[in-house]
Design an enzyme around this catalytic site. Sequence first.
Site, short mmCIF file in Angstrom:
data_model
loop_
_atom_site.label_atom_id
_atom_site.label_comp_id
_atom_site.label_asym_id
_atom_site.label_seq_id
_atom_site.Cartn_x
_atom_site.Cartn_y
_atom_site.Cartn_z
N ARG A 124 0.71 -1.12 -0.13
CA ARG A 124 0.06 0.12 0.05
C ARG A 124 0.70 1.18 -0.09
O ARG A 124 0.61 2.20 -0.51
CB ARG A 124 -0.99 -0.02 1.13
CG ARG A 124 -1.95 -1.04 1.09
CD ARG A 124 -2.94 -1.33 2.19
NE ARG A 124 -3.86 -2.48 2.09
CZ ARG A 124 -3.51 -3.54 2.18
NH1 ARG A 124 -2.39 -3.95 2.60
NH2 ARG A 124 -4.65 -4.53 2.04
N GLU B 282 2.14 -7.12 13.06
CA GLU B 282 1.29 -7.41 14.03
C GLU B 282 0.63 -8.62 13.90
O GLU B 282 0.13 -9.13 14.79
CB GLU B 282 0.14 -6.09 13.74
CG GLU B 282 -0.84 -6.09 14.83
CD GLU B 282 -1.78 -4.93 14.43
OE1 GLU B 282 -1.96 -4.58 13.48
OE2 GLU B 282 -2.84 -4.90 15.53
O1 LIG Z 1 4.49 -1.63 11.60
P1 LIG Z 1 4.18 -3.02 11.01
O2 LIG Z 1 3.73 -3.96 12.11
O3 LIG Z 1 5.39 -3.55 10.46
O4 LIG Z 1 3.14 -3.14 9.98
C1 LIG Z 1 2.81 -2.19 9.09
C2 LIG Z 1 2.72 -2.77 7.67
O5 LIG Z 1 1.68 -3.75 7.69
C3 LIG Z 1 0.95 -3.55 6.47
O6 LIG Z 1 1.54 -4.17 5.44
P2 LIG Z 1 1.38 -5.74 5.33
O7 LIG Z 1 2.71 -6.32 5.58
O8 LIG Z 1 0.26 -6.51 5.73
O9 LIG Z 1 1.42 -5.91 3.53
P3 LIG Z 1 0.63 -5.30 2.27
O10 LIG Z 1 0.66 -3.58 2.41
O11 LIG Z 1 1.41 -6.01 1.16
O12 LIG Z 1 -0.70 -5.87 2.63
C4 LIG Z 1 1.21 -2.05 6.39
O13 LIG Z 1 0.91 -1.84 4.87
C5 LIG Z 1 2.59 -1.98 6.82
O14 LIG Z 1 3.32 -2.19 5.62
N1 LIG Z 2 -4.18 -3.05 11.96
C1 LIG Z 2 -3.74 -2.64 10.88
N2 LIG Z 2 -4.73 -2.25 9.81
C2 LIG Z 2 -3.90 -2.24 8.61
N3 LIG Z 2 -2.55 -2.46 8.20
C3 LIG Z 2 -1.93 -3.33 9.13
N4 LIG Z 2 -0.77 -3.57 9.25
C4 LIG Z 2 -0.57 -3.97 10.66
N5 LIG Z 2 -1.49 -3.77 11.38
C5 LIG Z 2 -2.40 -3.09 10.45
#
Ligand SMILES: O=P(O)(O)OC[C@H]1O[C@H](OP(=O)(O)OP(=O)(O)O)[C@H](O)[C@@H]1O
Ligand SMILES: Nc1ncnc2[nH]cnc12
Length: 170
Positions: free
Chosen positions: A58, A95
Amino acid sequence: MDLKNLIRTIPDFPKPGIQFKDIESITEHPEAFSHVVERFSEAMEAHDIDKIVALDARGFLFGGALGLRQKLPIVMARKKGKLGGDCVAETYALEYGSAEVELQKTAIKSGEKVMIIDDLLATGGTAAAAAALVNQVGGDVTLFAFVIELDGLNGRAQLGDVDTVALVSF
Ligand SMILES: O=P(O)(O)OC[C@H]1O[C@H](OP(=O)(O)OP(=O)(O)O)[C@H](O)[C@@H]1O
Ligand SMILES: Nc1ncnc2[nH]cnc12
């Protein structure tokens, strides 16, 4: 612009107990998306940024739009196995799981000032891993930018004393 109200929460995604903050509720509204890009533009005024590192997946939306607005080069930090070429890699905790992120070794030139951008700061694991990658290839992370920060997870603690901007917190 009431970004906070606009952001949709999807309960129990991708795992039970996670309140998923869905930034598509911003990008599907061009006015809100544009507002976010302008706020990030303001935040980077005090920094002489050379390059934007956008985080998978994202973060690509916001990094792409901001980079074009600022006429700055954009590079991607991607989940393992997607980039090709010679890469550096870091494993990190999320998370809701763990993952590995990569950056091409040629993406950053030594001494370049880098802004790391993503949609959301939760535990900080992703952003900290991206910063470690930038450091490994000789870059200097001078700004982190997020649309959303989840307060309860203390992600900022992972980011050291680097300037960090988040537009909305939950
Ligand atoms: O601070 P953190 O605990 O590291 O979490 C934040 C990350 O988690 C989510 O991405 P995700 O890894 O779900 O990937 P995506 O954007 O590809 O869905 C979000 O878009 C951040 O990149
Ligand atoms: N709660 C949350 N919503 C969206 N992206 C995330 N990445 C980690 N935690 C998230």
